[in-house]
Write an enzyme that holds these catalytic residues in place. Sequence first.
Site, mmCIF file in Angstrom:
data_model
loop_
_atom_site.group_PDB
_atom_site.id
_atom_site.type_symbol
_atom_site.label_atom_id
_atom_site.label_comp_id
_atom_site.label_asym_id
_atom_site.label_seq_id
_atom_site.Cartn_x
_atom_site.Cartn_y
_atom_site.Cartn_z
ATOM 1 N N VAL A 1 1.245 -1.726 -0.098
ATOM 2 C CA VAL A 1 -0.360 -0.461 -0.162
ATOM 3 C C VAL A 1 0.672 1.065 -0.113
ATOM 4 C CG1 VAL A 1 -2.027 1.697 1.411
ATOM 5 C CG2 VAL A 1 -1.570 -1.129 1.218
ATOM 6 N N PRO A 2 0.789 1.963 -1.310
ATOM 7 C CA PRO A 2 2.096 2.840 -1.315
ATOM 8 C C PRO A 2 2.230 3.946 -0.812
ATOM 9 C CG PRO A 2 1.221 2.466 -3.265
ATOM 10 C CD PRO A 2 0.573 1.604 -2.324
ATOM 11 N N CYS A 3 2.163 4.039 0.515
ATOM 12 C CA CYS A 3 1.961 5.407 1.394
ATOM 13 C C CYS A 3 3.120 6.266 0.462
ATOM 14 C CB CYS A 3 1.500 5.320 2.373
ATOM 15 S SG CYS A 3 3.040 4.322 3.305
ATOM 16 N N HIS A 4 4.594 5.667 0.398
ATOM 17 C CA HIS A 4 5.218 6.145 -0.218
ATOM 18 C C HIS A 4 5.479 7.502 -1.502
ATOM 19 C CE1 HIS A 4 6.015 2.871 -2.745
ATOM 20 N NE2 HIS A 4 6.519 3.184 -3.258
ATOM 21 N N ARG A 5 4.798 7.340 -2.306
ATOM 22 C CA ARG A 5 4.130 8.041 -3.099
ATOM 23 C C ARG A 5 3.423 8.726 -3.009
ATOM 24 N NH1 ARG A 5 2.505 2.023 -6.827
ATOM 25 N NH2 ARG A 5 4.901 1.454 -6.531
#
Length: 170
Positions: free
Chosen positions: A136-140
């Site tokens: 779940v790419p919260c880094h994006r």
Amino acid sequence: MSNTIDSARIETPVGPFTILAGPDGAVRAAGFTADPANLLPVMHPSLRGEPRTRPDLGPVTAAVAAYLDGDLAAIDDVPVEQHSGGAFLSHAWQVLRDVKPGEPITYTAYAGLAGRPAAVRAAAAACARNAAALFVPCHRVLRTDGTLGGYRWGLPVKCWLLDHERPGRD
């Protein structure tokens, strides 16, 4: 903690990445740490269990290895199981999985995609409460001014992930 959950660690260019998965193979938590115990507090209590170390988690480990090797879409179909206790967070995490690598968005845009354009703080909270980093790419998600903002696993890791996903990086 009566359940057992599987744990595997993968070495990455920015340090160890640990994954906790349930009996069905769905990722319950993941993060850039060597110690599975560091992931338990970020998981919903109903999903916690005693970590059992495995050499790998089959298709989940293979997907991360492929991602690290440059197949940025390899992690997209890995099942994730998170509980938030609220409909917005669950929906926001699902929306986040649709943010494409190399196309980071702002917290404001993320709030809009999640259906609550005025709820920028709620969108930021969804990132902060996300237990399944990378999948779940919260880094994006970036601040409105384009700066990195925060990241549970450190800004150097977030920076590396964004650079890894940047088009034409090779």
